[in-house]
Design a protein around this motif. Structure first.
Motif, PDB file in Angstrom:
ATOM      1  N   GLY A  92       0.835  -1.199   0.000  1.00  0.00           N
ATOM      2  CA  GLY A  92       0.000   0.000   0.000  1.00  0.00           C
ATOM      3  C   GLY A  92       0.872   1.252   0.000  1.00  0.00           C
ATOM      4  O   GLY A  92       2.058   1.207   0.389  1.00  0.00           O
ATOM      5  N   LYS A 125       0.530   3.540   1.959  1.00  0.00           N
ATOM      6  CA  LYS A 125       0.777   3.805   3.371  1.00  0.00           C
ATOM      7  C   LYS A 125       2.184   3.355   3.755  1.00  0.00           C
ATOM      8  O   LYS A 125       2.921   4.078   4.409  1.00  0.00           O
ATOM      9  CB  LYS A 125      -0.248   3.031   4.195  1.00  0.00           C
ATOM     10  CG  LYS A 125      -0.928   3.830   5.266  1.00  0.00           C
ATOM     11  CD  LYS A 125      -2.045   3.040   5.917  1.00  0.00           C
ATOM     12  CE  LYS A 125      -3.091   3.993   6.445  1.00  0.00           C
ATOM     13  NZ  LYS A 125      -4.278   3.310   6.967  1.00  0.00           N
ATOM     14  N   TRP A 159      -3.341  14.505   5.050  1.00  0.00           N
ATOM     15  CA  TRP A 159      -3.962  13.190   5.287  1.00  0.00           C
ATOM     16  C   TRP A 159      -3.562  12.697   6.668  1.00  0.00           C
ATOM     17  O   TRP A 159      -2.403  12.781   7.059  1.00  0.00           O
ATOM     18  CB  TRP A 159      -3.560  12.186   4.198  1.00  0.00           C
ATOM     19  CG  TRP A 159      -4.185  10.862   4.432  1.00  0.00           C
ATOM     20  CD1 TRP A 159      -5.502  10.621   4.713  1.00  0.00           C
ATOM     21  CD2 TRP A 159      -3.545   9.599   4.463  1.00  0.00           C
ATOM     22  NE1 TRP A 159      -5.715   9.284   4.884  1.00  0.00           N
ATOM     23  CE2 TRP A 159      -4.536   8.629   4.742  1.00  0.00           C
ATOM     24  CE3 TRP A 159      -2.226   9.172   4.273  1.00  0.00           C
ATOM     25  CZ2 TRP A 159      -4.249   7.267   4.833  1.00  0.00           C
ATOM     26  CZ3 TRP A 159      -1.952   7.826   4.357  1.00  0.00           C
ATOM     27  CH2 TRP A 159      -2.943   6.886   4.636  1.00  0.00           C
ATOM     28  N   TYR A 195      -0.141  11.067   8.118  1.00  0.00           N
ATOM     29  CA  TYR A 195       1.177  11.733   8.056  1.00  0.00           C
ATOM     30  C   TYR A 195       1.671  12.078   9.471  1.00  0.00           C
ATOM     31  O   TYR A 195       2.811  11.822   9.823  1.00  0.00           O
ATOM     32  CB  TYR A 195       1.121  13.043   7.246  1.00  0.00           C
ATOM     33  CG  TYR A 195       0.823  12.926   5.770  1.00  0.00           C
ATOM     34  CD1 TYR A 195       0.738  11.699   5.130  1.00  0.00           C
ATOM     35  CD2 TYR A 195       0.637  14.066   5.004  1.00  0.00           C
ATOM     36  CE1 TYR A 195       0.461  11.623   3.769  1.00  0.00           C
ATOM     37  CE2 TYR A 195       0.377  14.001   3.643  1.00  0.00           C
ATOM     38  CZ  TYR A 195       0.280  12.777   3.035  1.00  0.00           C
ATOM     39  OH  TYR A 195       0.013  12.718   1.702  1.00  0.00           O
ATOM     40  N   ASN A 240      -5.922  14.709  -0.114  1.00  0.00           N
ATOM     41  CA  ASN A 240      -6.866  14.160   0.858  1.00  0.00           C
ATOM     42  C   ASN A 240      -6.582  14.946   2.116  1.00  0.00           C
ATOM     43  O   ASN A 240      -5.433  14.908   2.575  1.00  0.00           O
ATOM     44  CB  ASN A 240      -6.562  12.661   1.051  1.00  0.00           C
ATOM     45  CG  ASN A 240      -7.479  12.011   2.058  1.00  0.00           C
ATOM     46  OD1 ASN A 240      -8.343  12.645   2.623  1.00  0.00           O
ATOM     47  ND2 ASN A 240      -7.267  10.725   2.297  1.00  0.00           N
ATOM     48  N   ASP A 248       2.949  12.860  -2.352  1.00  0.00           N
ATOM     49  CA  ASP A 248       1.969  11.766  -2.352  1.00  0.00           C
ATOM     50  C   ASP A 248       1.006  11.984  -3.519  1.00  0.00           C
ATOM     51  O   ASP A 248       0.177  12.886  -3.509  1.00  0.00           O
ATOM     52  CB  ASP A 248       1.235  11.787  -0.998  1.00  0.00           C
ATOM     53  CG  ASP A 248       0.290  10.622  -0.822  1.00  0.00           C
ATOM     54  OD1 ASP A 248      -0.058   9.966  -1.817  1.00  0.00           O
ATOM     55  OD2 ASP A 248      -0.122  10.378   0.329  1.00  0.00           O
ATOM     56  N   TYR A 301     -13.304  13.773  -2.174  1.00  0.00           N
ATOM     57  CA  TYR A 301     -13.738  14.323  -0.883  1.00  0.00           C
ATOM     58  C   TYR A 301     -14.220  15.756  -1.029  1.00  0.00           C
ATOM     59  O   TYR A 301     -13.704  16.508  -1.852  1.00  0.00           O
ATOM     60  CB  TYR A 301     -12.561  14.343   0.099  1.00  0.00           C
ATOM     61  CG  TYR A 301     -11.846  13.028   0.231  1.00  0.00           C
ATOM     62  CD1 TYR A 301     -12.396  11.993   0.983  1.00  0.00           C
ATOM     63  CD2 TYR A 301     -10.623  12.813  -0.407  1.00  0.00           C
ATOM     64  CE1 TYR A 301     -11.739  10.779   1.095  1.00  0.00           C
ATOM     65  CE2 TYR A 301      -9.964  11.599  -0.298  1.00  0.00           C
ATOM     66  CZ  TYR A 301     -10.525  10.579   0.455  1.00  0.00           C
ATOM     67  OH  TYR A 301      -9.879   9.381   0.567  1.00  0.00           O
TER      68      TYR A 301
HETATM   69  N1  PMP Z   1      -2.051   8.703   0.866  1.00  0.00           N
HETATM   70  C1  PMP Z   1      -3.260   9.276   0.845  1.00  0.00           C
HETATM   71  C2  PMP Z   1      -3.353  10.745   0.621  1.00  0.00           C
HETATM   72  C3  PMP Z   1      -4.416   8.515   1.029  1.00  0.00           C
HETATM   73  O1  PMP Z   1      -5.618   9.087   1.010  1.00  0.00           O
HETATM   74  C4  PMP Z   1      -4.296   7.130   1.264  1.00  0.00           C
HETATM   75  C5  PMP Z   1      -5.573   6.398   1.499  1.00  0.00           C
HETATM   76  N2  PMP Z   1      -5.588   5.161   1.633  1.00  0.00           N
HETATM   77  C6  PMP Z   1      -3.010   6.570   1.272  1.00  0.00           C
HETATM   78  C7  PMP Z   1      -1.913   7.386   1.074  1.00  0.00           C
HETATM   79  C8  PMP Z   1      -2.770   5.118   1.510  1.00  0.00           C
HETATM   80  O2  PMP Z   1      -3.139   4.328   0.420  1.00  0.00           O
HETATM   81  P1  PMP Z   1      -3.025   2.758   0.416  1.00  0.00           P
HETATM   82  O3  PMP Z   1      -4.393   2.219   0.558  1.00  0.00           O
HETATM   83  O4  PMP Z   1      -2.432   2.418  -0.925  1.00  0.00           O
HETATM   84  O5  PMP Z   1      -2.135   2.354   1.538  1.00  0.00           O
END
Ligand code: PMP
Ligand code: GLU
Length: 397
Positions: free
Chosen positions: A99, A101, A125, A128, A175, A204, A323
Protein backbone atom coordinates in the motif's frame (compact mmCIF):
# COMPACT_ATOMS: atom_id res chain seq x y z
CA UNK A 1 -1.82 -6.29 33.15
CA UNK A 2 -0.14 -6.26 29.73
CA UNK A 3 2.47 -3.57 29.41
CA UNK A 4 2.68 -1.95 25.99
CA UNK A 5 5.39 0.33 24.64
CA UNK A 6 5.21 4.09 25.09
CA UNK A 7 5.42 4.25 21.30
CA UNK A 8 2.13 2.46 20.82
CA UNK A 9 0.45 3.96 23.85
CA UNK A 10 1.05 7.45 22.55
CA UNK A 11 -0.03 6.62 18.99
CA UNK A 12 -3.49 7.78 17.93
CA UNK A 13 -5.81 5.35 16.22
CA UNK A 14 -6.38 6.14 12.51
CA UNK A 15 -9.49 8.32 12.68
CA UNK A 16 -10.61 7.47 9.14
CA UNK A 17 -10.47 3.76 9.89
CA UNK A 18 -12.05 4.25 13.33
CA UNK A 19 -15.03 6.13 11.89
CA UNK A 20 -15.47 3.49 9.17
CA UNK A 21 -15.40 0.76 11.84
CA UNK A 22 -17.97 2.64 13.96
CA UNK A 23 -20.29 2.90 10.99
CA UNK A 24 -19.84 -0.82 10.13
CA UNK A 25 -20.74 -1.72 13.73
CA UNK A 26 -23.89 0.43 13.65
CA UNK A 27 -24.83 -1.14 10.32
CA UNK A 28 -24.39 -4.66 11.68
CA UNK A 29 -26.72 -3.71 14.57
CA UNK A 30 -29.40 -2.91 12.01
CA UNK A 31 -28.96 0.86 11.64
CA UNK A 32 -29.31 2.24 8.13
CA UNK A 33 -25.97 4.06 8.13
CA UNK A 34 -24.66 5.79 5.01
CA UNK A 35 -20.90 5.63 5.25
CA UNK A 36 -19.24 8.70 3.78
CA UNK A 37 -16.26 8.39 6.11
CA UNK A 38 -13.87 6.08 4.31
CA UNK A 39 -11.86 7.13 1.29
CA UNK A 40 -12.31 4.06 -0.82
CA UNK A 41 -13.61 3.73 -4.39
CA UNK A 42 -16.88 1.77 -4.52
CA UNK A 43 -15.97 0.26 -7.91
CA UNK A 44 -14.78 -3.27 -8.47
CA UNK A 45 -11.22 -3.85 -9.63
CA UNK A 46 -11.15 -3.90 -13.47
CA UNK A 47 -11.68 -7.39 -14.96
CA UNK A 48 -8.33 -7.52 -16.78
CA UNK A 49 -6.51 -6.79 -13.52
CA UNK A 50 -8.45 -9.49 -11.67
CA UNK A 51 -7.63 -11.94 -14.44
CA UNK A 52 -3.93 -11.14 -14.19
CA UNK A 53 -4.18 -11.89 -10.45
CA UNK A 54 -5.95 -15.20 -11.15
CA UNK A 55 -3.29 -16.11 -13.70
CA UNK A 56 -0.67 -15.24 -11.11
CA UNK A 57 -2.15 -17.89 -8.83
CA UNK A 58 -2.49 -20.46 -11.60
CA UNK A 59 1.06 -19.85 -12.77
CA UNK A 60 2.31 -20.55 -9.24
CA UNK A 61 3.59 -17.11 -8.38
CA UNK A 62 3.46 -18.24 -4.80
CA UNK A 63 7.04 -17.70 -3.69
CA UNK A 64 8.73 -14.78 -2.00
CA UNK A 65 9.28 -11.98 -4.48
CA UNK A 66 12.32 -9.68 -4.43
CA UNK A 67 11.83 -7.40 -1.40
CA UNK A 68 11.47 -4.32 -3.63
CA UNK A 69 9.05 -6.12 -5.98
CA UNK A 70 9.32 -8.23 -9.15
CA UNK A 71 11.71 -6.68 -11.66
CA UNK A 72 8.98 -6.98 -14.31
CA UNK A 73 6.63 -4.91 -12.14
CA UNK A 74 9.26 -2.27 -11.42
CA UNK A 75 9.94 -2.05 -15.14
CA UNK A 76 6.22 -1.57 -15.78
CA UNK A 77 6.12 1.19 -13.15
CA UNK A 78 9.07 2.92 -14.86
CA UNK A 79 7.21 2.73 -18.18
CA UNK A 80 4.11 4.17 -16.54
CA UNK A 81 6.13 7.06 -15.04
CA UNK A 82 7.59 7.82 -18.45
CA UNK A 83 4.27 7.44 -20.31
CA UNK A 84 2.02 9.37 -17.91
CA UNK A 85 4.42 11.73 -16.14
CA UNK A 86 7.35 12.12 -18.54
CA UNK A 87 9.66 11.08 -15.71
CA UNK A 88 12.60 8.74 -16.17
CA UNK A 89 13.36 6.24 -13.45
CA UNK A 90 15.24 2.95 -13.45
CA UNK A 91 13.85 -0.18 -11.74
CA UNK A 92 16.52 0.23 -8.99
CA UNK A 93 14.79 3.47 -8.02
CA UNK A 94 11.40 1.83 -7.48
CA UNK A 95 10.24 0.07 -4.32
CA UNK A 96 6.94 -1.79 -4.36
CA UNK A 97 5.25 -1.61 -0.97
CA UNK A 98 2.25 -2.89 0.98
CA UNK A 99 0.00 0.00 0.00
CA UNK A 100 1.01 3.64 -0.40
CA UNK A 101 0.78 3.80 3.37
CA UNK A 102 3.89 1.68 3.70
CA UNK A 103 5.68 3.69 1.01
CA UNK A 104 5.12 6.83 3.11
CA UNK A 105 6.19 5.08 6.30
CA UNK A 106 9.31 3.61 4.67
CA UNK A 107 10.35 7.02 3.40
CA UNK A 108 9.86 8.75 6.75
CA UNK A 109 11.65 6.01 8.68
CA UNK A 110 14.58 6.19 6.28
CA UNK A 111 14.87 9.98 6.18
CA UNK A 112 14.00 11.26 9.64
CA UNK A 113 16.19 11.18 12.74
CA UNK A 114 14.70 11.83 16.20
CA UNK A 115 14.01 15.56 16.54
CA UNK A 116 14.21 16.31 12.81
CA UNK A 117 11.47 18.58 11.55
CA UNK A 118 9.00 17.45 8.92
CA UNK A 119 6.95 20.19 7.29
CA UNK A 120 3.45 18.97 6.47
CA UNK A 121 1.17 21.00 4.22
CA UNK A 122 -2.14 21.25 6.11
CA UNK A 123 -4.90 20.18 5.78
CA UNK A 124 -3.09 16.85 5.44
CA UNK A 125 -3.96 13.19 5.29
CA UNK A 126 -4.45 11.87 8.80
CA UNK A 127 -1.64 9.29 8.91
CA UNK A 128 1.18 11.73 8.06
CA UNK A 129 1.09 13.17 11.56
CA UNK A 130 1.24 9.80 13.27
CA UNK A 131 3.88 8.36 10.95
CA UNK A 132 6.13 11.35 11.69
CA UNK A 133 5.56 10.67 15.38
CA UNK A 134 6.56 7.01 14.91
CA UNK A 135 9.74 8.19 13.19
CA UNK A 136 10.32 10.42 16.27
CA UNK A 137 10.30 13.47 14.05
CA UNK A 138 8.74 16.80 14.86
CA UNK A 139 5.77 17.71 12.64
CA UNK A 140 5.60 21.37 11.60
CA UNK A 141 2.33 22.37 9.95
CA UNK A 142 2.01 24.95 7.24
CA UNK A 143 -1.67 25.70 6.92
CA UNK A 144 -3.74 26.97 4.03
CA UNK A 145 -7.42 27.83 4.50
CA UNK A 146 -10.39 27.56 2.21
CA UNK A 147 -9.79 31.14 0.97
CA UNK A 148 -6.56 29.84 -0.62
CA UNK A 149 -8.25 26.70 -1.91
CA UNK A 150 -6.34 24.92 0.88
CA UNK A 151 -3.04 25.30 -1.01
CA UNK A 152 0.04 26.66 0.73
CA UNK A 153 2.08 29.52 -0.70
CA UNK A 154 5.86 29.46 -1.29
CA UNK A 155 6.53 32.20 1.29
CA UNK A 156 4.68 30.16 3.94
CA UNK A 157 6.81 27.12 3.17
CA UNK A 158 10.00 29.16 3.34
CA UNK A 159 9.03 30.74 6.65
CA UNK A 160 8.64 27.27 8.20
CA UNK A 161 12.07 25.99 7.12
CA UNK A 162 14.74 25.77 9.82
CA UNK A 163 18.17 24.10 9.90
CA UNK A 164 16.39 21.08 11.40
CA UNK A 165 13.96 20.62 8.49
CA UNK A 166 14.57 17.28 6.80
CA UNK A 167 11.34 16.60 4.91
CA UNK A 168 8.48 18.49 3.28
CA UNK A 169 5.39 16.41 2.52
CA UNK A 170 2.04 17.01 0.86
CA UNK A 171 -0.56 15.27 -1.27
CA UNK A 172 -1.90 16.47 -4.62
CA UNK A 173 -4.70 15.82 -5.38
CA UNK A 174 -5.14 16.35 -1.67
CA UNK A 175 -6.87 14.16 0.86
CA UNK A 176 -8.94 15.66 2.55
CA UNK A 177 -9.54 18.85 0.49
CA UNK A 178 -9.54 17.61 -3.11
CA UNK A 179 -7.26 20.54 -4.00
CA UNK A 180 -4.77 20.06 -6.82
CA UNK A 181 -1.50 21.97 -7.17
CA UNK A 182 -0.90 23.15 -10.73
CA UNK A 183 2.47 22.82 -12.43
CA UNK A 184 3.28 26.50 -11.87
CA UNK A 185 2.29 26.33 -8.19
CA UNK A 186 4.59 23.33 -7.75
CA UNK A 187 7.33 25.16 -9.60
CA UNK A 188 7.09 28.03 -7.10
CA UNK A 189 7.40 25.59 -4.21
CA UNK A 190 10.29 23.84 -5.99
CA UNK A 191 12.12 27.18 -6.30
CA UNK A 192 12.03 27.55 -2.52
CA UNK A 193 13.10 23.95 -1.95
CA UNK A 194 15.97 24.31 -4.41
CA UNK A 195 17.69 26.59 -1.89
CA UNK A 196 17.61 24.00 0.89
CA UNK A 197 19.49 20.88 -0.19
CA UNK A 198 18.96 19.17 3.18
CA UNK A 199 15.23 18.81 2.51
CA UNK A 200 13.70 15.76 0.85
CA UNK A 201 10.23 16.13 -0.61
CA UNK A 202 7.62 13.41 -0.18
CA UNK A 203 5.04 13.93 -2.92
CA UNK A 204 1.97 11.77 -2.35
CA UNK A 205 0.37 11.28 -5.77
CA UNK A 206 -1.96 8.40 -4.90
CA UNK A 207 -4.96 10.29 -6.38
CA UNK A 208 -3.15 11.03 -9.65
CA UNK A 209 -5.80 9.30 -11.75
CA UNK A 210 -8.63 11.15 -10.02
CA UNK A 211 -7.84 14.64 -11.35
CA UNK A 212 -10.82 16.26 -13.04
CA UNK A 213 -8.79 18.51 -15.33
CA UNK A 214 -7.05 15.38 -16.60
CA UNK A 215 -3.68 17.06 -15.94
CA UNK A 216 -1.55 15.83 -13.09
CA UNK A 217 1.65 17.70 -12.23
CA UNK A 218 4.52 16.17 -10.28
CA UNK A 219 7.12 18.18 -8.36
CA UNK A 220 9.66 15.57 -9.51
CA UNK A 221 9.51 17.24 -12.94
CA UNK A 222 11.81 20.03 -11.73
CA UNK A 223 15.40 19.01 -12.36
CA UNK A 224 16.94 21.13 -9.61
CA UNK A 225 15.20 19.11 -6.87
CA UNK A 226 14.40 15.91 -8.74
CA UNK A 227 16.94 13.74 -6.83
CA UNK A 228 15.37 14.82 -3.56
CA UNK A 229 11.80 13.91 -4.43
CA UNK A 230 10.16 10.69 -3.27
CA UNK A 231 7.07 10.04 -5.36
CA UNK A 232 4.40 8.01 -3.58
CA UNK A 233 1.76 6.28 -5.65
CA UNK A 234 -0.13 3.00 -5.90
CA UNK A 235 -3.19 1.26 -7.25
CA UNK A 236 -5.63 1.60 -4.32
CA UNK A 237 -7.49 4.63 -5.63
CA UNK A 238 -6.92 4.80 -9.40
CA UNK A 239 -7.58 1.10 -10.01
CA UNK A 240 -10.03 0.48 -7.16
CA UNK A 241 -7.66 -1.98 -5.47
CA UNK A 242 -7.66 -0.89 -1.81
CA UNK A 243 -7.76 -4.44 -0.46
CA UNK A 244 -4.98 -5.74 -2.70
CA UNK A 245 -2.42 -3.61 -0.82
CA UNK A 246 0.03 -2.30 -3.36
CA UNK A 247 1.80 1.02 -3.41
CA UNK A 248 5.19 2.10 -4.66
CA UNK A 249 7.75 4.82 -4.31
CA UNK A 250 10.12 6.26 -6.89
CA UNK A 251 13.20 8.00 -5.53
CA UNK A 252 16.96 8.43 -5.65
CA UNK A 253 18.60 5.01 -5.65
CA UNK A 254 20.04 5.51 -2.14
CA UNK A 255 16.58 6.19 -0.72
CA UNK A 256 15.12 3.23 -2.63
CA UNK A 257 17.88 0.96 -1.27
CA UNK A 258 17.27 2.16 2.28
CA UNK A 259 13.51 1.56 1.98
CA UNK A 260 14.18 -1.94 0.61
CA UNK A 261 16.44 -2.69 3.58
CA UNK A 262 13.73 -1.53 5.95
CA UNK A 263 10.93 -3.57 4.45
CA UNK A 264 13.28 -6.55 4.17
CA UNK A 265 13.11 -6.65 7.95
CA UNK A 266 9.39 -6.14 8.35
CA UNK A 267 7.26 -7.33 5.40
CA UNK A 268 9.55 -8.89 2.74
CA UNK A 269 7.44 -6.98 0.22
CA UNK A 270 3.80 -7.18 -0.73
CA UNK A 271 1.83 -10.17 -2.04
CA UNK A 272 3.16 -11.90 -5.16
CA UNK A 273 -0.37 -12.25 -6.61
CA UNK A 274 -1.08 -8.56 -6.10
CA UNK A 275 2.16 -7.76 -7.87
CA UNK A 276 1.20 -9.92 -10.88
CA UNK A 277 -2.16 -8.16 -11.09
CA UNK A 278 -0.51 -4.74 -10.84
CA UNK A 279 1.75 -5.42 -13.84
CA UNK A 280 -1.45 -5.52 -15.92
CA UNK A 281 -2.70 -2.28 -14.31
CA UNK A 282 0.58 -0.45 -14.96
CA UNK A 283 0.81 -1.64 -18.57
CA UNK A 284 -2.76 -0.61 -19.42
CA UNK A 285 -3.65 2.53 -21.28
CA UNK A 286 -4.77 5.08 -18.63
CA UNK A 287 -8.10 5.38 -20.47
CA UNK A 288 -9.16 2.02 -18.94
CA UNK A 289 -10.10 3.83 -15.73
CA UNK A 290 -11.71 6.87 -17.40
CA UNK A 291 -15.22 5.66 -16.54
CA UNK A 292 -14.39 5.88 -12.81
CA UNK A 293 -13.06 9.41 -13.19
CA UNK A 294 -16.24 10.45 -15.00
CA UNK A 295 -18.39 8.96 -12.21
CA UNK A 296 -16.37 10.76 -9.57
CA UNK A 297 -16.79 14.02 -11.46
CA UNK A 298 -20.54 13.50 -11.73
CA UNK A 299 -20.75 12.77 -8.00
CA UNK A 300 -18.64 15.79 -7.10
CA UNK A 301 -20.92 18.03 -9.13
CA UNK A 302 -24.01 16.44 -7.62
CA UNK A 303 -22.74 16.74 -4.05
CA UNK A 304 -21.66 20.37 -4.53
CA UNK A 305 -25.04 21.22 -6.00
CA UNK A 306 -26.93 19.59 -3.11
CA UNK A 307 -24.69 21.01 -0.41
CA UNK A 308 -25.22 24.55 -1.71
CA UNK A 309 -28.66 24.32 -0.11
CA UNK A 310 -27.14 23.84 3.33
CA UNK A 311 -26.95 27.41 4.57
CA UNK A 312 -23.88 27.24 6.79
CA UNK A 313 -21.57 24.95 4.79
CA UNK A 314 -18.74 26.85 3.11
CA UNK A 315 -17.10 24.84 0.34
CA UNK A 316 -14.32 25.01 -2.23
CA UNK A 317 -14.45 23.22 -5.57
CA UNK A 318 -12.38 20.05 -5.29
CA UNK A 319 -10.42 19.40 -8.50
CA UNK A 320 -9.40 15.88 -7.61
CA UNK A 321 -9.70 12.88 -5.22
CA UNK A 322 -13.23 12.15 -3.93
CA UNK A 323 -13.74 14.32 -0.88
CA UNK A 324 -15.58 17.49 -0.02
CA UNK A 325 -14.22 19.40 2.99
CA UNK A 326 -16.86 21.90 4.07
CA UNK A 327 -16.18 24.50 6.71
CA UNK A 328 -18.90 23.91 9.32
CA UNK A 329 -17.81 26.38 12.00
CA UNK A 330 -21.15 28.19 11.87
CA UNK A 331 -22.75 25.22 13.67
CA UNK A 332 -20.40 25.31 16.66
CA UNK A 333 -22.21 26.47 19.78
CA UNK A 334 -25.62 25.37 18.46
CA UNK A 335 -27.94 22.76 19.92
CA UNK A 336 -31.02 20.74 18.95
CA UNK A 337 -32.16 20.93 22.57
CA UNK A 338 -30.61 17.61 23.42
CA UNK A 339 -27.27 17.56 21.64
CA UNK A 340 -24.84 20.46 22.07
CA UNK A 341 -22.32 20.97 19.24
CA UNK A 342 -19.01 22.35 20.52
CA UNK A 343 -16.77 21.35 17.63
CA UNK A 344 -16.38 19.27 14.47
CA UNK A 345 -16.08 15.88 16.27
CA UNK A 346 -19.40 16.68 18.04
CA UNK A 347 -20.99 17.56 14.72
CA UNK A 348 -19.79 14.30 13.16
CA UNK A 349 -21.18 12.30 16.11
CA UNK A 350 -24.46 14.22 15.85
CA UNK A 351 -24.68 13.42 12.14
CA UNK A 352 -23.83 9.79 12.77
CA UNK A 353 -26.35 9.33 15.56
CA UNK A 354 -29.19 11.51 14.31
CA UNK A 355 -28.82 11.39 10.51
CA UNK A 356 -26.99 8.08 10.43
CA UNK A 357 -24.44 9.50 8.04
CA UNK A 358 -20.76 8.86 8.81
CA UNK A 359 -18.23 11.61 8.04
CA UNK A 360 -14.83 12.44 9.59
CA UNK A 361 -14.03 15.51 11.70
CA UNK A 362 -11.46 17.88 10.20
CA UNK A 363 -9.41 17.65 13.41
CA UNK A 364 -7.98 14.41 12.01
CA UNK A 365 -6.64 16.33 9.02
CA UNK A 366 -5.38 19.46 10.74
CA UNK A 367 -8.43 21.70 10.27
CA UNK A 368 -10.77 21.94 13.23
CA UNK A 369 -13.40 23.95 11.35
CA UNK A 370 -14.18 21.36 8.67
CA UNK A 371 -15.59 17.89 8.22
CA UNK A 372 -14.66 15.46 5.45
CA UNK A 373 -17.35 13.90 3.28
CA UNK A 374 -16.27 11.12 0.91
CA UNK A 375 -18.38 10.96 -2.22
CA UNK A 376 -17.03 7.60 -3.38
CA UNK A 377 -20.53 6.21 -3.33
CA UNK A 378 -23.66 6.08 -5.50
CA UNK A 379 -25.68 9.14 -6.56
CA UNK A 380 -28.66 7.67 -4.76
CA UNK A 381 -26.77 7.45 -1.45
CA UNK A 382 -25.30 10.92 -1.90
CA UNK A 383 -28.81 12.36 -2.40
CA UNK A 384 -30.21 10.50 0.61
CA UNK A 385 -27.22 11.42 2.81
CA UNK A 386 -27.45 15.14 2.05
CA UNK A 387 -31.20 15.09 2.64
CA UNK A 388 -30.65 13.58 6.08
CA UNK A 389 -27.77 15.93 6.91
CA UNK A 390 -29.83 18.94 5.89
CA UNK A 391 -32.81 17.90 8.02
CA UNK A 392 -30.62 17.30 11.06
CA UNK A 393 -28.67 20.54 10.71
CA UNK A 394 -31.91 22.50 10.35
CA UNK A 395 -32.76 21.44 13.92
CA UNK A 396 -29.67 23.14 15.32
CA UNK A 397 -30.43 26.53 16.81
N1 PMP B 1 -2.05 8.70 0.87
C1 PMP B 1 -3.26 9.28 0.85
C2 PMP B 1 -3.35 10.75 0.62
C3 PMP B 1 -4.42 8.52 1.03
O1 PMP B 1 -5.62 9.09 1.01
C4 PMP B 1 -4.30 7.13 1.26
C5 PMP B 1 -5.57 6.40 1.50
N2 PMP B 1 -5.59 5.16 1.63
C6 PMP B 1 -3.01 6.57 1.27
C7 PMP B 1 -1.91 7.39 1.07
C8 PMP B 1 -2.77 5.12 1.51
O2 PMP B 1 -3.14 4.33 0.42
P1 PMP B 1 -3.02 2.76 0.42
O3 PMP B 1 -4.39 2.22 0.56
O4 PMP B 1 -2.43 2.42 -0.93
O5 PMP B 1 -2.14 2.35 1.54
N1 GLU C 1 -7.14 6.93 2.66
C1 GLU C 1 -8.46 6.54 3.03
C2 GLU C 1 -9.08 7.64 3.86
O1 GLU C 1 -8.47 8.66 4.08
C3 GLU C 1 -8.48 5.19 3.64
C4 GLU C 1 -8.39 5.10 5.12
C5 GLU C 1 -7.02 4.97 5.63
O2 GLU C 1 -6.21 4.29 4.99
O3 GLU C 1 -6.76 5.55 6.67
O4 GLU C 1 -10.20 7.48 4.26
Amino acid sequence: MISLSNRINSLAESETLAMAQKSRELKSRGFDVINLSLGEPDFFTPEFVKEAGINGIKENHSFYTPVNGYLELRQSICKKLERDNKLRYTPEQIVVTTGAKQALYNALMCLVNPGDEVIIAAPYWVSYRDMVQLAEGQAVYVYAGIEDDFKIKPHQLEAAITPKTRVFMYSSPCNPTGSVYTESELQELAKVLEKYPQITIIADEIYEHITFSGVHASIAAFDAIRDRVVIINGVSKGFAMTGWRLGYLAAHQDIAKACTKLQGQITSGTSSITQRATIAAMDANPSVTAHMLEKFRERRDLLMELVRDIPCFIINKPEGAFYLFPNVKAYFGKSDGDYHIKDAPDLCMYLLEKAQVATVAGDAFGDKDCIRISYATSNQLIIEAVKRIKECLARLK
